[in-house]
Design an enzyme around this catalytic site. Structure first.
Site, PDB file in Angstrom:
ATOM      1  N   HIS A  10      24.392 -49.433  33.761  1.00  0.00           N
ATOM      2  CA  HIS A  10      23.625 -49.910  32.610  1.00  0.00           C
ATOM      3  C   HIS A  10      22.789 -51.098  33.070  1.00  0.00           C
ATOM      4  O   HIS A  10      23.257 -51.924  33.852  1.00  0.00           O
ATOM      5  CB  HIS A  10      24.575 -50.342  31.488  1.00  0.00           C
ATOM      6  CG  HIS A  10      23.891 -50.649  30.197  1.00  0.00           C
ATOM      7  ND1 HIS A  10      23.234 -51.846  29.982  1.00  0.00           N
ATOM      8  CD2 HIS A  10      23.750 -49.938  29.059  1.00  0.00           C
ATOM      9  CE1 HIS A  10      22.733 -51.850  28.760  1.00  0.00           C
ATOM     10  NE2 HIS A  10      23.022 -50.711  28.177  1.00  0.00           N
ATOM     11  N   ASP A  11      21.534 -51.198  32.607  1.00  0.00           N
ATOM     12  CA  ASP A  11      20.647 -52.247  33.120  1.00  0.00           C
ATOM     13  C   ASP A  11      21.215 -53.639  32.854  1.00  0.00           C
ATOM     14  O   ASP A  11      21.202 -54.513  33.736  1.00  0.00           O
ATOM     15  CB  ASP A  11      19.229 -52.113  32.566  1.00  0.00           C
ATOM     16  CG  ASP A  11      19.166 -52.092  31.045  1.00  0.00           C
ATOM     17  OD1 ASP A  11      20.227 -52.025  30.406  1.00  0.00           O
ATOM     18  OD2 ASP A  11      18.053 -52.125  30.502  1.00  0.00           O
ATOM     19  N   THR A  12      21.763 -53.865  31.653  1.00  0.00           N
ATOM     20  CA  THR A  12      22.332 -55.177  31.356  1.00  0.00           C
ATOM     21  C   THR A  12      23.615 -55.397  32.151  1.00  0.00           C
ATOM     22  O   THR A  12      23.934 -56.510  32.545  1.00  0.00           O
ATOM     23  CB  THR A  12      22.610 -55.320  29.848  1.00  0.00           C
ATOM     24  OG1 THR A  12      21.424 -55.006  29.127  1.00  0.00           O
ATOM     25  CG2 THR A  12      23.047 -56.731  29.504  1.00  0.00           C
ATOM     26  N   THR A  33      12.982 -57.683  25.941  1.00  0.00           N
ATOM     27  CA  THR A  33      12.593 -57.181  24.621  1.00  0.00           C
ATOM     28  C   THR A  33      13.728 -57.412  23.631  1.00  0.00           C
ATOM     29  O   THR A  33      13.507 -57.774  22.480  1.00  0.00           O
ATOM     30  CB  THR A  33      12.238 -55.687  24.705  1.00  0.00           C
ATOM     31  OG1 THR A  33      11.172 -55.514  25.633  1.00  0.00           O
ATOM     32  CG2 THR A  33      11.815 -55.160  23.348  1.00  0.00           C
ATOM     33  N   ASN A  70      24.054 -58.168  20.504  1.00  0.00           N
ATOM     34  CA  ASN A  70      22.666 -57.735  20.661  1.00  0.00           C
ATOM     35  C   ASN A  70      21.805 -58.488  19.644  1.00  0.00           C
ATOM     36  O   ASN A  70      22.015 -58.364  18.438  1.00  0.00           O
ATOM     37  CB  ASN A  70      22.581 -56.225  20.432  1.00  0.00           C
ATOM     38  CG  ASN A  70      21.292 -55.634  20.948  1.00  0.00           C
ATOM     39  OD1 ASN A  70      20.288 -56.324  21.024  1.00  0.00           O
ATOM     40  ND2 ASN A  70      21.312 -54.356  21.288  1.00  0.00           N
ATOM     41  N   GLN A  78       6.091 -59.867  21.556  1.00  0.00           N
ATOM     42  CA  GLN A  78       5.293 -58.775  22.109  1.00  0.00           C
ATOM     43  C   GLN A  78       4.484 -58.083  21.014  1.00  0.00           C
ATOM     44  O   GLN A  78       3.317 -57.717  21.218  1.00  0.00           O
ATOM     45  CB  GLN A  78       6.216 -57.773  22.811  1.00  0.00           C
ATOM     46  CG  GLN A  78       6.881 -58.318  24.062  1.00  0.00           C
ATOM     47  CD  GLN A  78       8.079 -57.488  24.502  1.00  0.00           C
ATOM     48  OE1 GLN A  78       8.510 -56.590  23.796  1.00  0.00           O
ATOM     49  NE2 GLN A  78       8.627 -57.814  25.666  1.00  0.00           N
ATOM     50  N   GLY A 181      13.255 -61.039  32.229  1.00  0.00           N
ATOM     51  CA  GLY A 181      11.861 -61.449  32.072  1.00  0.00           C
ATOM     52  C   GLY A 181      11.677 -62.661  31.191  1.00  0.00           C
ATOM     53  O   GLY A 181      10.792 -63.488  31.432  1.00  0.00           O
TER      54      GLY A 181
END
Length: 245
Positions: A10-12, A33, A70, A78, A181
């Site tokens: 998982h990216d996180t 995001t 979350n 954005q 980011g």
């Protein structure tokens, strides 16, 4: 004939591995995001209070648990940037939006960024203004005031999440590490330090890729364990520190 190494897929999960935490009292924020704020635990926390606070236990490297909440992240910013670009034909840069917010630094209105009204509104700018009006606060009139309202809202959400995290884990956290980011947004980092009262350590930016590599390095014997790999990240990348003002 290739050897396949299974990292945290998982990216996180990979991004959390790359956090150069000082000690076990550091909270983590994967900022993009979405904002994912939490800690690593050896065991899951499945209390009724934890469920009510919307904290989740996600599996991670070495059977660790990413215990996190979350939170709305840079999606709102954005969306504002995209909307301004549609209005003018040229999207403002992120530094331009930050500069506008700084000019409106005294604007105090604050909304709940986790409200579902901000997920996919027709106009994010109009929705921010409407949320301020609905809560009897000053309604932002300029782009700078809209941006400052968003920054106020995100950082207060981070503060609330850390306070809840402390209650649920029984720990007092003494620092916050931001990766991803969003760690490049120096203004957000400083306001986060101010709101939470904690020193903020920002970086590295490419947390997911680094976390993936760290697992491969550990498997290859280049690093003995996760602690040694994290120490290498701390030495290898510039980590910016922001203290409460």
């Amino acid at each position: 004939d290739a050897e396949v190494i299974l990292p945290a897929t998982h990216d996180t999960g990979s991004a959390f591995l790359a956090v150069p935490a000082r000690d076990e009292f550091a909270a983590y924020l994967s900022s993009g995001t979405w904002s994912l704020l939490g800690v690593e635990n050896a065991a899951a926390i499945t209390s009724t209070d934890s469920c009510a606070a919307n904290f989740t236990n996600e599996g991670g490297y070495e059977y660790r648990y990413r215990y996190l909440k979350n939170i709305m992240g840079l999606w709102i910013i954005q969306s504002v940037r995209r909307e301004l670009g549609e209005q003018t034909g040229t999207r403002p840069s992120f530094p331009e939006l930050i500069a506008a917010a700084k000019e409106a630094a005294d604007f105090a209105s604050c909304v709940d960024p986790d409200d579902s009204r901000f997920l996919a509104p027709v106009s994010m700018i109009a929705e921010v203004k409407a949320a301020c009006a609905d809560t009897n606060q000053a309604v932002p009139a300029t782009t700078g005031e809209v941006m400052q309202c968003i920054y106020n809202s995100l950082t207060q959400d981070y503060r609330r999440a850390i306070e809840t995290l402390q209650t649920l884990t029984g720990k007092t956290y003494t620092s916050l590490n931001i990766v991803g980011g969003g760690s490049q947004d120096q203004y957000l980092n400083q306001l986060t330090a101010n709101a939470t009262g904690l020193p903020v350590f920002a970086g590295p930016t490419e947390g997911t890729a680094l976390g993936n590599l760290m697992v491969q390095f550990i498997h290859a014997g280049i690093f003995a364990d996760l602690a040694e790999a994290r120490a290498a990240i701390k030495r290898s990348f510039e980590i910016q520190e922001y203290n409460p003002q």
